[in-house]
Motif scaffolding. Structure first.
Motif, PDB file in Angstrom:
ATOM      1  N   ASN A   9       0.825  -1.202   0.000  1.00  5.37           N
ATOM      2  CA  ASN A   9       0.000   0.000   0.000  1.00  5.37           C
ATOM      3  C   ASN A   9       0.865   1.261   0.000  1.00  5.37           C
ATOM      4  OD1 ASN A   9      -3.074   0.628   1.900  1.00  5.37           O
ATOM      5  ND2 ASN A   9      -2.216   1.760   0.195  1.00  5.37           N
ATOM      6  N   LEU A  10       1.889   1.292   0.860  1.00  2.00           N
ATOM      7  CA  LEU A  10       2.792   2.446   0.918  1.00  2.00           C
ATOM      8  C   LEU A  10       3.580   2.599  -0.375  1.00  2.00           C
ATOM      9  CD1 LEU A  10       4.094   2.137   4.573  1.00  2.00           C
ATOM     10  CD2 LEU A  10       2.601   3.931   3.641  1.00  2.00           C
ATOM     11  N   LEU A  11       4.012   1.486  -0.949  1.00  2.00           N
ATOM     12  CA  LEU A  11       4.759   1.530  -2.208  1.00  2.00           C
ATOM     13  C   LEU A  11       3.893   2.091  -3.336  1.00  2.00           C
ATOM     14  CD1 LEU A  11       7.518   0.910  -3.397  1.00  2.00           C
ATOM     15  CD2 LEU A  11       6.775  -1.450  -3.739  1.00  2.00           C
ATOM     16  N   VAL A  12       2.636   1.689  -3.385  1.00  2.00           N
ATOM     17  CA  VAL A  12       1.726   2.222  -4.414  1.00  2.00           C
ATOM     18  C   VAL A  12       1.453   3.705  -4.161  1.00  2.00           C
ATOM     19  CG1 VAL A  12      -0.543   2.013  -5.501  1.00  2.00           C
ATOM     20  CG2 VAL A  12       0.695  -0.042  -4.850  1.00  2.00           C
ATOM     21  N   LEU A  13       1.311   4.097  -2.902  1.00  2.00           N
ATOM     22  CA  LEU A  13       1.120   5.517  -2.582  1.00  2.00           C
ATOM     23  C   LEU A  13       2.323   6.341  -3.030  1.00  2.00           C
ATOM     24  CD1 LEU A  13      -0.318   7.915  -1.205  1.00  2.00           C
ATOM     25  CD2 LEU A  13       0.766   7.184   0.940  1.00  2.00           C
ATOM     26  N   PHE A  14       3.529   5.895  -2.704  1.00  2.00           N
ATOM     27  CA  PHE A  14       4.734   6.612  -3.136  1.00  2.00           C
ATOM     28  C   PHE A  14       4.831   6.632  -4.661  1.00  2.00           C
ATOM     29  CE2 PHE A  14       6.674   5.297   1.132  1.00  2.00           C
ATOM     30  CZ  PHE A  14       6.316   6.496   1.739  1.00  2.00           C
ATOM     31  N   THR A  15       4.437   5.539  -5.295  1.00  2.00           N
ATOM     32  CA  THR A  15       4.452   5.490  -6.757  1.00  2.00           C
ATOM     33  C   THR A  15       3.486   6.529  -7.324  1.00  2.00           C
ATOM     34  OG1 THR A  15       5.022   3.139  -6.724  1.00  2.00           O
ATOM     35  CG2 THR A  15       4.059   4.003  -8.765  1.00  2.00           C
ATOM     36  N   PHE A  16       2.305   6.626  -6.725  1.00  2.00           N
ATOM     37  CA  PHE A  16       1.340   7.632  -7.174  1.00  2.00           C
ATOM     38  C   PHE A  16       1.922   9.040  -7.059  1.00  2.00           C
ATOM     39  CE2 PHE A  16      -1.682  10.799  -5.473  1.00  2.00           C
ATOM     40  CZ  PHE A  16      -2.356  11.084  -6.646  1.00  2.00           C
ATOM     41  N   ILE A  17       2.496   9.366  -5.921  1.00  2.00           N
ATOM     42  CA  ILE A  17       3.021  10.715  -5.695  1.00  2.00           C
ATOM     43  C   ILE A  17       4.160  11.028  -6.662  1.00  2.00           C
ATOM     44  CG2 ILE A  17       4.255  12.172  -4.030  1.00  2.00           C
ATOM     45  CD1 ILE A  17       2.600  10.665  -1.825  1.00  2.00           C
TER      46      ILE A  17
END
Length: 130
Positions: A9-17
């Motif tokens: 979840n955190l990796l996808v969030l950082f990827t989004f940003i």
């Protein structure tokens, strides 16, 4: 709490940003000049639009994973996690295929490592769902 899914979840969030803001900054560096032919401006704008469609995909995946990780919102989270894992696997395959059919430059697969990121995210989601 499932630590593996929270990491995904955190990796996808950082990827989004990074994709949304850093990627758009990179795209603006190659924006055609106002005097450029309309054809080039149209192609650049279509590419930028498609790029940000992927940004929204990352945002919705982040939200979906957060709902799975921190709520009981979904009745069948295991099914959704399998779909998300396949989704990111598909992104990885598509990116790797694009690299393999594009003009090559030195270290193309290392410099354009996004395919690997998609495989890592898919793997974490699959593993966290096991």
């Amino acid at each position: 709490m499932n630590t593996i899914l929270i990491i995904a979840n955190l990796l996808v969030l950082f990827t989004f940003i990074i994709h949304t803001f850093g990627g758009d900054q990179n795209l603006r560096e190659i924006e055609p000049d106002a005097e450029s032919p309309n054809r080039l401006r149209i192609f650049w704008t279509m590419g930028r639009g498609a790029f940000h469609i992927v940004s929204i995909d990352f945002l919705f995946a982040t939200i979906g994973l957060a709902l799975i990780n921190f709520t009981d919102f979904f009745e069948e989270p295991a099914l959704l996690l399998n779909l998300l894992a396949l989704y990111f696997l598909g992104y990885g395959i598509a990116f790797l295929t694009s690299l393999s059919i594009s003009s090559k430059f030195p270290n193309i697969y290392l410099k354009m490592w996004q395919w690997l990121l998609m495989f890592v995210i898919a793997g974490l989601i699959f593993w966290g769902n096991s």
